[in-house]
Scaffold this motif. Structure first.
Motif, PDB file in Angstrom:
ATOM      1  N   ALA A  99      -9.348  36.024 -44.334  1.00  0.00           N
ATOM      2  CA  ALA A  99      -8.539  35.901 -45.553  1.00  0.00           C
ATOM      3  C   ALA A  99      -7.643  37.122 -45.741  1.00  0.00           C
ATOM      4  N   ALA A 100      -8.179  38.304 -45.528  1.00  0.00           N
ATOM      5  CA  ALA A 100      -7.386  39.524 -45.692  1.00  0.00           C
ATOM      6  C   ALA A 100      -6.245  39.573 -44.684  1.00  0.00           C
ATOM      7  N   ALA A 101      -6.516  39.140 -43.444  1.00  0.00           N
ATOM      8  CA  ALA A 101      -5.469  39.146 -42.421  1.00  0.00           C
ATOM      9  C   ALA A 101      -4.376  38.137 -42.752  1.00  0.00           C
ATOM     10  N   LEU A 102      -4.761  36.924 -43.149  1.00  0.00           N
ATOM     11  CA  LEU A 102      -3.778  35.894 -43.477  1.00  0.00           C
ATOM     12  C   LEU A 102      -2.988  36.247 -44.729  1.00  0.00           C
ATOM     13  N   GLY A 103      -3.654  36.892 -45.676  1.00  0.00           N
ATOM     14  CA  GLY A 103      -2.999  37.250 -46.933  1.00  0.00           C
ATOM     15  C   GLY A 103      -2.281  38.574 -46.899  1.00  0.00           C
TER      16      GLY A 103
ATOM     17  N   LEU B 259      -6.769  44.717 -39.003  1.00  0.00           N
ATOM     18  CA  LEU B 259      -6.465  43.301 -39.194  1.00  0.00           C
ATOM     19  C   LEU B 259      -5.337  42.824 -38.283  1.00  0.00           C
ATOM     20  N   THR B 260      -4.605  43.752 -37.653  1.00  0.00           N
ATOM     21  CA  THR B 260      -3.582  43.322 -36.691  1.00  0.00           C
ATOM     22  C   THR B 260      -4.221  42.729 -35.435  1.00  0.00           C
ATOM     23  N   PHE B 261      -5.513  42.940 -35.273  1.00  0.00           N
ATOM     24  CA  PHE B 261      -6.252  42.341 -34.168  1.00  0.00           C
ATOM     25  C   PHE B 261      -6.544  40.864 -34.424  1.00  0.00           C
TER      26      PHE B 261
END
Length: 358
Positions: A65-69, A20-22
């Protein structure tokens, strides 16, 4: 070494990476979604435009959503297996992504049978997240460092990303890691003096069609060189690449490549015919011998017979230890390959194998 399936043996895990850091924005969420989906899709699977596109949108929305959260990527698998869970929509609204929240809400509001098909397809695409061995490499591990792909491209380190084929494969993770590193290298190259990486990067994609079926690879191929990135794509056959990238995609890989090597073993006549034409023809003198009352006479006709330098059958039967090399700006050449066992570094390689064999 990034080795979720312990290809090199039971070695201790020395790093982990958060895919998700991508994800910097919705566009990167879509990219990551496409990479994960393409790496899990069966080569000859039937497709349905509505269900496939809806499942991709669902996966992309959940990834965003997972990246933002700031949630672990494995939580996506929990969300996708519960079509009543609205956690992702809530996160998207909170982070000012109402259109994506509406898209997920629209999918969740489909009639039950259709909704079940979309969520089921997305769940299958994300099945690799349910494997605990895979999860350990893409979720925080407090006793080992996190791999930072953006920092890696400014270093002189080497990354070995390894995976096996078949059930339980970590190929989706490896494909995502490869894409993240490659895109970070492209960005770094663009910001560097002269628009190129100060230290050139080599990306070696062995078994690329099975382990790293990156759909955008052909489109990026000609761009890599201008950024100081050398990409070596190794395929078992032309048709193997066509399965992943299509005929047009394979031509985009083959055409811009500064160096192409054919090592034999192919029985694909159209491909071999193209190679034969690239290698070119030679002219042979023709010798005519006639016998009569006056005795025997011989005549030679110069440049009278033209034939392929390498026929289709000769290319198909190319012996082990030979290869045809096609380099930009040079005539194709037949070479003798050198196994590592007879190379100048044979002793060092042998010692390395012994050192890491246990």
């Amino acid at each position: 070494i990034f080795d979720p399936q312990q290809v090199v043996g039971n070695k201790p895990q020395t790093c982990w990476w958060n895919p998700l850091t991508f994800v910097k924005d919705p566009a990167h969420a879509i990219k990551l979604s496409n990479v994960l989906v393409d790496a899990t899709r069966e080569k000859n699977a039937t497709s349905n435009a509505f269900f496939d596109n809806s499942a991709r949108d669902l996966v992309a929305g959940l990834i965003l959503a997972a990246a933002l959260g700031n949630r672990p990527i494995t939580e996506i698998f929990t969300w996708v297996n519960d079509d009543t869970d609205t956690t992702a929509q809530t996160i998207l609204v909170r982070h000012h992504q109402p259109l994506w929240a509406d898209r997920l809400e629209g999918i969740a509001s489909l009639v039950p049978q259709t909704r079940s098909g979309v969520y089921g397809g997305a769940s299958t695409m994300l099945q690799f997240l349910s494997n605990p061995e895979n999860a350990n490499w893409i979720t925080p591990q407090h006793d080992i460092p996190e791999f930072q792909h953006e920092q890696f491209v400014t270093s002189t380190d080497t990354l070995y990303a390894l995976s096996l084929e078949g059930g339980g494969s970590a190929a989706p993770i490896l494909a995502a890691l490869t894409v993240a590193v490659a895109e970070a290298a492209l960005d770094q190259g663009a910001k560097s003096p002269g628009g190129r990486l100060a230290t050139p990067m080599l990306i070696e994609l062995d078994e690329a069609a099975n382990i790293c079926p990156w759909r955008e690879l052909p489109n990026q191929y000609s761009h890599f060189g201008s950024r100081g990135i050398v990409v070596d794509t190794i395929l078992q056959s032309w048709s193997q690449g066509v399965e992943v990238w299509g005929e047009a995609g394979m031509k985009k890989l083959w055409g811009p490549a500064n160096l192409s090597i054919y090592l034999g073993g192919s029985k694909e006549i159209p491909f071999l015919k193209d190679l034969s034409e690239l290698i070119g023809d030679i002219w042979e003198d023709s010798i005519n011998i006639s016998t009569g009352r006056g005795g025997r006479s011989q005549s030679r006709s110069l440049d009278s017979q033209r034939r392929p330098l390498a026929t289709i059958s000769q290319l198909a039967a190319l012996p082990l230890g030979r290869a045809w090399v096609f380099a930009s700006g040079a005539t194709p050449v037949l070479i003798q390959t050198q196994p590592w066992m007879t190379s100048p570094n044979a002793h060092e390689i042998t010692q390395s194998i012994k050192q890491h064999a246990n």
